[in-house]
Write a protein that holds these residues in place. Structure first.
Motif, short mmCIF file in Angstrom:
data_model
loop_
_atom_site.label_atom_id
_atom_site.label_comp_id
_atom_site.label_asym_id
_atom_site.label_seq_id
_atom_site.Cartn_x
_atom_site.Cartn_y
_atom_site.Cartn_z
N LEU A 31 46.30 43.02 37.12
CA LEU A 31 47.60 43.33 36.52
C LEU A 31 47.75 44.83 36.28
CD1 LEU A 31 47.64 40.51 33.80
CD2 LEU A 31 48.70 40.44 36.06
N GLU A 35 51.86 45.03 32.49
CA GLU A 35 51.65 43.58 32.46
C GLU A 35 50.54 43.20 31.49
OE1 GLU A 35 52.96 42.31 36.99
OE2 GLU A 35 50.97 43.16 36.66
N SER A 38 51.98 43.39 27.93
CA SER A 38 52.81 42.25 27.56
C SER A 38 51.99 40.97 27.46
CB SER A 38 53.95 42.07 28.56
OG SER A 38 53.45 41.81 29.86
N GLU A 39 50.95 40.84 28.27
CA GLU A 39 50.09 39.65 28.24
C GLU A 39 49.35 39.52 26.91
OE1 GLU A 39 47.98 36.27 29.75
OE2 GLU A 39 49.59 37.38 30.74
#
Length: 57
Positions: A31, A35, A38-39
């Protein structure tokens, strides 16, 4: 054992300590930083700090 403000700050609860480092390492290669942020519910700066921490390890 000596205690200092810096030591207390390091051991205080921060959002970085609530991240599963193994999951972070596995997903790091797949990622982008955005990303990953946000994960795991982090800021981009926190992701950069984690990447530095993992690289030192």
């Amino acid at each position: 054992m000596r205690h200092s403000e810096k030591g207390e700050f390091i051991h205080s609860q921060s959002p970085l300590m609530h991240v599963d480092f193994h999951a972070f390492i596995q997903k790091e290669s797949e990622l982008t930083s955005f990303e990953l942020a946000s994960e795991f519910g982090l800021t981009l700066r926190d992701v950069q700090k984690l990447k530095k921490h993992v690289a030192r390890g």
